[in-house]
Design a protein around this motif. Structure first.
Motif, mmCIF file in Angstrom:
data_model
loop_
_atom_site.group_PDB
_atom_site.id
_atom_site.type_symbol
_atom_site.label_atom_id
_atom_site.label_comp_id
_atom_site.label_asym_id
_atom_site.label_seq_id
_atom_site.Cartn_x
_atom_site.Cartn_y
_atom_site.Cartn_z
ATOM 1 N N UNK A 5 -1.853 1.673 5.385
ATOM 2 C CA UNK A 5 -1.107 2.734 4.711
ATOM 3 C C UNK A 5 0.292 2.881 5.298
ATOM 4 N N UNK A 6 0.481 2.458 6.553
ATOM 5 C CA UNK A 6 1.815 2.517 7.158
ATOM 6 C C UNK A 6 2.765 1.560 6.443
ATOM 7 N N UNK A 7 2.277 0.382 6.103
ATOM 8 C CA UNK A 7 3.089 -0.574 5.348
ATOM 9 C C UNK A 7 3.425 0.015 3.987
ATOM 10 N N UNK A 8 2.445 0.615 3.344
ATOM 11 C CA UNK A 8 2.689 1.265 2.056
ATOM 12 C C UNK A 8 3.730 2.375 2.221
ATOM 13 N N UNK A 9 3.673 3.096 3.330
ATOM 14 C CA UNK A 9 4.632 4.169 3.578
ATOM 15 C C UNK A 9 6.058 3.664 3.683
#
Length: 136
Positions: A52-56
Motif C-alpha cells: 500500500x506504500x507503493x500505491x500511496x
C-alpha cells in the motif's frame, strides 16, 4: 438542440471529472503519508514493506498530476494499472464480488483513469496550456 448543447460542454465535464477524481485519489496518498485526513490508513505509507506504500506514492504523484492535467495520459495509465493491481492483490483474495471485498473503488478508479488515457485531460489542464504554448 439539447444534444448539441450537451456535446459542447463535454470537454468541461471531462475536466471536472478529471479534477475531482485526481483530488480524491490524491487524498488517499496524503492520508498515507501526511496523516491527512485522519483515518484508519493515516500514516501507513511510511511502512515501505507494505504494498500500500507503493500505491500511496502513486496516489500522491499521479493524483496531483491528474488533478492539474499535467502529463495526464501517462499519469492516468500508471494510476489505472496501480488500481488494477490493488484490486487483484488487496481485494480479490477477500472474495469475488467487489461490493463484498471492498474493491469497488479500486475498480472504478482503474476504469476512470483508463478512460483518461484515451480521452485526454479535457479543458482547464496544464497539458492544454503546454500544447497551446508549443504551437506558438
Amino acid at each position: 438542440m439539447l444534444r448539441d448543447q450537451l456535446d459542447q460542454r463535454a470537454p468541461v465535464m471531462l475536466a471536472l471529472i478529471r479534477i475531482m477524481s485526481g483530488l480524491l485519489f490524491l487524498a488517499h496518498g496524503t492520508q498515507k503519508f501526511l496523516w491527512f485526513p485522519a483515518g484508519e490508513r493515516a500514516g501507513s505509507g511510511w511502512a515501505f514493506a507494505d504494498p500500500a506504500a507503493v500505491a500511496g506514492i502513486v496516489e500522491l504523484t499521479a493524483g496531483t498530476l491528474i488533478a492539474l492535467g499535467l502529463f495526464t495520459r501517462p499519469a492516468a495509465f500508471l494510476a489505472s494499472g496501480t488500481m488494477a493491481g490493488a484490486f487483484f492483490i488487496g481485494h480479490l483474495p477477500h472474495g469475488f464480488w467487489p461490493v463484498n471485498n471492498m474493491g469497488d473503488a479500486a475498480i472504478l478508479y482503474c476504469f476512470i483513469f483508463l478512460y483518461f488515457v484515451f480521452a485526454g485531460p479535457g479543458s482547464f489542464s496544464l497539458d492544454a496550456a503546454r500544447t497551446s504554448l508549443q504551437r506558438r
